[in-house]
Scaffold this motif. Structure first.
Motif, PDB file in Angstrom:
ATOM      1  N   PHE A  48       0.742  -1.091   0.007  1.00 22.09           N
ATOM      2  CA  PHE A  48      -0.078  -0.065   0.073  1.00 22.09           C
ATOM      3  C   PHE A  48       1.009   1.129  -0.152  1.00 22.09           C
ATOM      4  CE2 PHE A  48      -2.283   3.415   2.360  1.00 22.09           C
ATOM      5  CZ  PHE A  48      -3.563   3.217   1.591  1.00 22.09           C
ATOM      6  N   ILE A  49       0.812   1.904  -0.891  1.00 20.68           N
ATOM      7  CA  ILE A  49       1.813   3.291  -1.156  1.00 20.68           C
ATOM      8  C   ILE A  49       1.144   4.424  -1.363  1.00 20.68           C
ATOM      9  CG2 ILE A  49       3.905   4.035  -2.524  1.00 20.68           C
ATOM     10  CD1 ILE A  49       4.391   0.743  -3.541  1.00 20.68           C
ATOM     11  N   PHE A  50       1.511   5.493  -0.712  1.00 22.84           N
ATOM     12  CA  PHE A  50       0.799   6.882  -1.035  1.00 22.84           C
ATOM     13  C   PHE A  50       1.949   7.968  -0.770  1.00 22.84           C
ATOM     14  CE2 PHE A  50       0.682   6.024   3.669  1.00 22.84           C
ATOM     15  CZ  PHE A  50       0.948   7.109   4.187  1.00 22.84           C
ATOM     16  N   GLU A  51       1.720   9.064  -1.503  1.00 22.14           N
ATOM     17  CA  GLU A  51       2.692  10.236  -1.250  1.00 22.14           C
ATOM     18  C   GLU A  51       2.786  10.534   0.089  1.00 22.14           C
ATOM     19  OE1 GLU A  51       3.023  13.088  -4.430  1.00 22.14           O
ATOM     20  OE2 GLU A  51       2.100  11.643  -5.756  1.00 22.14           O
ATOM     21  N   ASP A  52       3.900  11.088   0.414  1.00 27.16           N
ATOM     22  CA  ASP A  52       3.897  11.377   2.078  1.00 27.16           C
ATOM     23  C   ASP A  52       4.610  13.005   1.712  1.00 27.16           C
ATOM     24  OD1 ASP A  52       4.383  12.212   4.432  1.00 27.16           O
ATOM     25  OD2 ASP A  52       5.972  10.655   4.901  1.00 27.16           O
ATOM     26  N   PRO A  53       3.768  14.095   2.130  1.00 32.26           N
ATOM     27  CA  PRO A  53       4.042  15.285   1.900  1.00 32.26           C
ATOM     28  C   PRO A  53       4.765  16.054   3.196  1.00 32.26           C
ATOM     29  CG  PRO A  53       1.736  15.223   2.482  1.00 32.26           C
ATOM     30  CD  PRO A  53       2.206  13.949   2.188  1.00 32.26           C
ATOM     31  N   LYS A  54       4.734  15.117   4.015  1.00 30.51           N
ATOM     32  CA  LYS A  54       5.490  15.593   5.309  1.00 30.51           C
ATOM     33  C   LYS A  54       6.867  15.424   5.336  1.00 30.51           C
ATOM     34  CE  LYS A  54       1.421  15.007   8.177  1.00 30.51           C
ATOM     35  NZ  LYS A  54       0.844  14.880   9.309  1.00 30.51           N
ATOM     36  N   GLN A  55       7.683  15.849   6.245  1.00 36.81           N
ATOM     37  CA  GLN A  55       8.952  15.687   6.536  1.00 36.81           C
ATOM     38  C   GLN A  55       9.426  14.161   6.786  1.00 36.81           C
ATOM     39  OE1 GLN A  55      11.403  18.026   6.177  1.00 36.81           O
ATOM     40  NE2 GLN A  55       9.631  19.145   5.628  1.00 36.81           N
ATOM     41  N   ALA A  56      10.868  13.759   6.257  1.00 35.10           N
ATOM     42  CA  ALA A  56      10.959  12.471   6.543  1.00 35.10           C
ATOM     43  C   ALA A  56      11.000  12.118   7.873  1.00 35.10           C
ATOM     44  CB  ALA A  56      12.633  12.190   5.900  1.00 35.10           C
ATOM     45  N   GLY A  57      10.734  10.977   8.480  1.00 37.63           N
ATOM     46  CA  GLY A  57      10.632  10.445   9.856  1.00 37.63           C
ATOM     47  C   GLY A  57       9.314  10.768  10.462  1.00 37.63           C
ATOM     48  N   ASP A  58       8.459  11.396  10.032  1.00 32.54           N
ATOM     49  CA  ASP A  58       7.100  11.982  10.405  1.00 32.54           C
ATOM     50  C   ASP A  58       6.355  10.669  10.257  1.00 32.54           C
ATOM     51  OD1 ASP A  58       7.817  14.575  10.802  1.00 32.54           O
ATOM     52  OD2 ASP A  58       6.509  15.310   9.304  1.00 32.54           O
ATOM     53  N   PHE A  59       6.275   9.770   9.603  1.00 37.15           N
ATOM     54  CA  PHE A  59       5.491   8.648   9.724  1.00 37.15           C
ATOM     55  C   PHE A  59       5.858   7.550  10.621  1.00 37.15           C
ATOM     56  CE2 PHE A  59       3.614   4.457   8.397  1.00 37.15           C
ATOM     57  CZ  PHE A  59       2.183   4.841   8.007  1.00 37.15           C
ATOM     58  N   TYR A  60       7.285   7.575  10.770  1.00 41.08           N
ATOM     59  CA  TYR A  60       7.687   6.770  11.988  1.00 41.08           C
ATOM     60  C   TYR A  60       7.149   7.368  13.348  1.00 41.08           C
ATOM     61  CZ  TYR A  60      11.155   5.226  15.474  1.00 41.08           C
ATOM     62  OH  TYR A  60      12.048   4.657  16.512  1.00 41.08           O
ATOM     63  N   ASP A  61       7.352   8.742  13.587  1.00 38.27           N
ATOM     64  CA  ASP A  61       7.040   9.256  14.645  1.00 38.27           C
ATOM     65  C   ASP A  61       5.325   9.281  15.070  1.00 38.27           C
ATOM     66  OD1 ASP A  61       9.294  10.226  15.206  1.00 38.27           O
ATOM     67  OD2 ASP A  61       8.821  12.111  13.988  1.00 38.27           O
ATOM     68  N   TYR A  62       4.546   9.111  14.006  1.00 37.09           N
ATOM     69  CA  TYR A  62       3.003   8.744  13.909  1.00 37.09           C
ATOM     70  C   TYR A  62       2.784   7.378  14.343  1.00 37.09           C
ATOM     71  CZ  TYR A  62      -1.476   7.563  12.216  1.00 37.09           C
ATOM     72  OH  TYR A  62      -2.755   7.073  12.054  1.00 37.09           O
ATOM     73  N   VAL A  63       3.482   6.450  13.654  1.00 43.08           N
ATOM     74  CA  VAL A  63       3.249   5.061  14.106  1.00 43.08           C
ATOM     75  C   VAL A  63       3.883   4.684  15.542  1.00 43.08           C
ATOM     76  CG1 VAL A  63       4.062   2.703  13.626  1.00 43.08           C
ATOM     77  CG2 VAL A  63       3.329   4.280  11.764  1.00 43.08           C
ATOM     78  N   GLY A  70       7.140   2.869  21.936  1.00 41.00           N
ATOM     79  CA  GLY A  70       8.293   3.274  22.804  1.00 41.00           C
ATOM     80  C   GLY A  70       9.462   3.081  21.952  1.00 41.00           C
ATOM     81  N   HIS A  71       9.558   3.192  20.504  1.00 40.29           N
ATOM     82  CA  HIS A  71      10.813   3.144  19.564  1.00 40.29           C
ATOM     83  C   HIS A  71      11.406   1.797  19.644  1.00 40.29           C
ATOM     84  CE1 HIS A  71      11.078   7.636  19.227  1.00 40.29           C
ATOM     85  NE2 HIS A  71      10.726   7.444  20.447  1.00 40.29           N
ATOM     86  N   HIS A  72      10.417   0.768  19.837  1.00 41.13           N
ATOM     87  CA  HIS A  72      10.811  -0.753  19.761  1.00 41.13           C
ATOM     88  C   HIS A  72      10.075  -1.241  18.700  1.00 41.13           C
ATOM     89  CE1 HIS A  72      13.648  -0.547  23.283  1.00 41.13           C
ATOM     90  NE2 HIS A  72      12.501  -0.125  23.976  1.00 41.13           N
ATOM     91  N   ASN A  73      10.783  -1.947  17.680  1.00 42.38           N
ATOM     92  CA  ASN A  73      10.067  -2.464  16.487  1.00 42.38           C
ATOM     93  C   ASN A  73       8.795  -1.449  15.779  1.00 42.38           C
ATOM     94  OD1 ASN A  73      11.506  -4.788  16.816  1.00 42.38           O
ATOM     95  ND2 ASN A  73       9.992  -5.837  17.862  1.00 42.38           N
ATOM     96  N   VAL A  74       9.533  -0.384  15.407  1.00 43.62           N
ATOM     97  CA  VAL A  74       8.658   0.648  14.972  1.00 43.62           C
ATOM     98  C   VAL A  74       8.540   0.519  13.393  1.00 43.62           C
ATOM     99  CG1 VAL A  74       8.108   3.087  14.523  1.00 43.62           C
ATOM    100  CG2 VAL A  74       9.195   2.345  16.636  1.00 43.62           C
ATOM    101  N   TYR A  75       9.407  -0.186  12.750  1.00 43.03           N
ATOM    102  CA  TYR A  75       9.457  -0.364  11.048  1.00 43.03           C
ATOM    103  C   TYR A  75       8.889  -1.926  10.860  1.00 43.03           C
ATOM    104  CZ  TYR A  75      12.318   3.918  10.186  1.00 43.03           C
ATOM    105  OH  TYR A  75      12.895   4.981  10.300  1.00 43.03           O
ATOM    106  N   PHE A  89       2.154  -4.974  10.364  1.00 44.92           N
ATOM    107  CA  PHE A  89       2.357  -4.285   8.973  1.00 44.92           C
ATOM    108  C   PHE A  89       4.024  -3.743   9.385  1.00 44.92           C
ATOM    109  CE2 PHE A  89       0.481  -0.682  11.361  1.00 44.92           C
ATOM    110  CZ  PHE A  89       1.732   0.505  11.153  1.00 44.92           C
ATOM    111  N   ALA A  90       4.599  -3.708   8.236  1.00 43.63           N
ATOM    112  CA  ALA A  90       5.913  -2.890   8.291  1.00 43.63           C
ATOM    113  C   ALA A  90       5.801  -2.025   7.062  1.00 43.63           C
ATOM    114  CB  ALA A  90       7.139  -4.133   7.850  1.00 43.63           C
ATOM    115  N   PHE A  91       6.603  -0.818   7.514  1.00 41.24           N
ATOM    116  CA  PHE A  91       6.309   0.255   6.522  1.00 41.24           C
ATOM    117  C   PHE A  91       7.871   0.688   6.217  1.00 41.24           C
ATOM    118  CE2 PHE A  91       6.722   2.435  10.649  1.00 41.24           C
ATOM    119  CZ  PHE A  91       7.537   3.346  10.582  1.00 41.24           C
TER     120      PHE A  91
END
Length: 186
Positions: A48-63, A70-75, A89-91
């Motif tokens: 599932f792919i979409f364009e991300d208009p935000k800054q790099a790393g924002d989706f990581y922070d959101y998830v 707690g910054h463990h297994n976020v990806y 899911f993995a992103f």
């Protein structure tokens, strides 16, 4: 004089020209496609792919904030429940730059080499600084469960429900600027 005008116009046009070498895809809402076909280095699963208009790393922070990881297994292996079934899911946050060949420096070097060339130097040719880059960011998400290796395949039983969930996740991410807000929405 009349022959000089078209030559000058051609030179002016060439100096203002950029030749596109690669144009990043434009995705209006989202796209489900084979990851490896979209970007080399991704898995062969459907994504599932979409364009991300935000800054790099924002989706990581959101998830990280939404699922309280707690910054463990976020990806990888982010758990979520859908219709009383456990999914993961993995992103991947991906940059695909546009590349264009800038003709102005090449033409200027060619003219300079013709005028000043003394036979000892070689011409400069196309250099990396002649290629202009502009990045486009995308988020690619793959979904799997204990029952299915790829929940986004066309013949997957959970495909429609997972697509609906991912679409709402995307909309929430794009609409949220303070990711602590998603904690109160859950």
């Amino acid at each position: 004089m009349k022959a000089l005008l078209p030559v000058l116009l051609l030179i002016f046009f060439m100096l203002q020209s950029c030749i596109p070498l690669r144009i990043a895809p434009s995705i209006s809402n989202y796209k489900v496609t084979n990851g490896k076909k979209f970007k080399r280095g991704l898995s062969k699963r459907q994504m599932f792919i979409f364009e991300d208009p935000k800054q790099a790393g924002d989706f990581y922070d959101y998830v990280n904030t939404k699922f309280a990881l707690g910054h463990h297994n976020v990806y990888d292996d982010v758990p979520f429940e859908l219709n009383e079934a456990q999914y993961f899911f993995a992103f991947y946050e991906i940059e695909i730059p546009d590349k264009v060949l800038n003709l102005a420096p090449m033409v200027a070097d060619a003219i300079w080499n013709e005028v000043v060339y003394d036979g000892e130097e070689e011409t400069r040719g196309v250099q990396p600084q002649d290629v202009l880059r502009k990045g486009n960011w995308y988020v690619a998400i793959e979904v799997y469960s204990d029952m299915e290796k790829d929940c986004l395949q066309k013949d997957s039983l959970s495909r429609e429900a997972v697509l609906k969930y991912l679409s709402s996740l995307k909309e929430e991410y794009l609409a949220t600027y303070n990711y602590n807000e998603v904690v109160f929405k859950n």
